[in-house]
Design an enzyme around this catalytic site. Structure first.
Site, mmCIF file in Angstrom:
data_model
loop_
_atom_site.group_PDB
_atom_site.id
_atom_site.type_symbol
_atom_site.label_atom_id
_atom_site.label_comp_id
_atom_site.label_asym_id
_atom_site.label_seq_id
_atom_site.Cartn_x
_atom_site.Cartn_y
_atom_site.Cartn_z
ATOM 1 N N CYS A 89 -106.234 24.948 -15.874
ATOM 2 C CA CYS A 89 -105.313 24.205 -16.733
ATOM 3 C C CYS A 89 -103.925 24.050 -16.111
ATOM 4 C CB CYS A 89 -105.196 24.864 -18.103
ATOM 5 S SG CYS A 89 -106.714 24.821 -19.067
ATOM 6 N N HIS A 341 -104.610 17.843 -24.483
ATOM 7 C CA HIS A 341 -104.557 18.624 -23.242
ATOM 8 C C HIS A 341 -105.503 18.029 -22.198
ATOM 9 C CE1 HIS A 341 -104.499 21.831 -20.427
ATOM 10 N NE2 HIS A 341 -105.274 22.710 -21.038
ATOM 11 N N CYS A 371 -101.281 29.108 -19.838
ATOM 12 C CA CYS A 371 -102.414 29.955 -19.474
ATOM 13 C C CYS A 371 -103.409 29.148 -18.657
ATOM 14 C CB CYS A 371 -103.080 30.524 -20.729
ATOM 15 S SG CYS A 371 -103.647 29.285 -21.910
#
Length: 385
Positions: A89, A341, A371
């Site tokens: 991510c 996202h 994260c």
């Protein structure tokens, strides 16, 4: 001492799964922000030393070094190379770090950093599914590794398991997470209505605005949703949305600023990345933030705005508990729960939004963290000029 400056930052709207960006080839999504980045900055595209883009699941239309493909799809100079980064991510935040580090080292002067992801076309963990079959808690890239098993046994490894562990470890109730998620949507809707994202976004086809924020959501609707795992606290409403999008920044040295007549908008003040327990996976922003502030000789009181990715509500709430940060400074325009996202693009999407909000409010320092798979977290601190 060498400096790395942010000259320009731009992003597409974030599209919902199956929404307005879902049929756009990832290379063309990347091309849209790359073209806008060069046009807005006024820099000579031929002077760019490298294009560093983040992207996960680099298969199908995202395969073949999407950084290079996107640059060429934009019709930009063939002599400029590109490289694709995967730090899960945090991929495009790491792309930003690599670009800034190249400039700070003096080996390059003008570097594009960004990311792209079309999750409608390539679902999350698609590559791992292709290799191992349907993903269970102990399947995927870790399955079959004798070294991994010797160190971590057969404990479940997934972001959902990690988010639940965080909720239990920090005793974060479902009700508290629902209140946080509702606030994310309300802040994002307010930002849209007030035009806060207008300067940072570029239209893609008929898609002009972020598609994720829900005006009609409520605590009652959230409370009616089933948990993601049996007996768990997390629901779909408390996690980031599957999305499509792209984003990019132009990073320049002092010499490039002078040579090309560029206007720096912010200075890279600090860059770092840390790791933590890969089973809990998503709590690394806590020690990473502590490490970054210590290295930078700062406290959170000096930070005007924070962008921390809302992969799950529990991630941000645990970070707030541990750091004692002022919630009024954190994700002031909503986060991934509302905005979405698009994995490989989110890092530089956050950086783009952070820069523009610092400029809108007159803040000086902004901190960004998120994260990442494997129990990792990047931290970037920027100073608005």
């Amino acid at each position: 001492m060498a400096e790395a400056y942010i000259v320009e930052a731009v992003r597409t709207p974030v599209g919902r799964r199956g929404g307005g960006l879902s049929a756009v080839h990832p290379a063309d999504l990347a091309a849209r922000v790359l073209t806008a980045l060069m046009e807005r900055s006024g820099a000579d595209p031929a002077a760019v030393d490298d294009v560093v883009l983040g992207c996960l699941d680099t298969v199908g239309p995202q395969a073949g070094d999407i950084a290079r493909t996107g640059w060429l799809a934009a019709g930009l100079p063939e002599e400029v190379p590109g490289v694709t980064v995967d730090r899960q991510c945090g991929s495009s935040q790491q792309a930003l770090h690599f670009a800034a580090q190249a400039v700070l080292s003096g080996t390059q002067d003008l570097v594009v950093a960004g990311g792209v992801q079309n999750m409608s076309q390539i679902p999350i963990a698609f590559a791992a599914r292709q290799a191992t079959g349907p993903l269970g808690l102990t399947e995927g890239p870790y399955a079959g590794s004798a070294g991994w098993r010797a160190r971590y046994g057969d404990r479940p490894v997934s972001q959902f398991h990690g988010a639940e562990l965080i909720a239990r470890t920090w005793d974060i109730s479902r009700e508290a997470m629902e209140e946080f998620a509702l606030r994310s949507h309300r802040r994002a809707v307010r930002a849209l209505d007030e035009g806060r994202f207008d300067r940072e976004t570029v239209t893609v086809g008929d898609t002009t605005r972020d598609e994720g924020p829900r005006r009609d959501t409520s605590r009652e609707k959230m409370a009616a949703l089933p948990p993601l795992t049996e007996g768990g606290r997390l629901t779909a409403a408390l996690s980031s949305q599957i999305s499509d999008g792209a984003s990019a920044l132009l990073i320049a040295s002092e010499q490039a600023v002078l040579d090309h007549g560029l206007t720096p908008r912010a200075r890279i003040h600090h860059l770092s990345v840390r790791g933590e327990d890969p089973i809990r996976m998503l709590s690394a922003p806590i020690p990473a933030t502590e490490h970054a502030l210590r290295k930078a000789g700062m406290t959170l009181d000096a930070i005007d705005l924070v962008e921390i990715n809302e992969a799950f509500a529990s991630v941000v709430l645990a970070w707030l508990k541990e750091t004692g940060a002022d919630p009024g400074k954190v994700n002031v325009n909503g986060g991934a729960i509302a905005l979405g996202h698009p994995l490989g693009a989110t890092g530089t999407r956050l950086a783009t939004t952070l820069l523009h909000e610092l400029e809108r409010t007159g803040g000086r320092y902004g901190l960004q963290t998120m994260c990442e798979g494997g129990g990792q977290a990047n931290v970037t601190i920027v100073e608005r000029l």
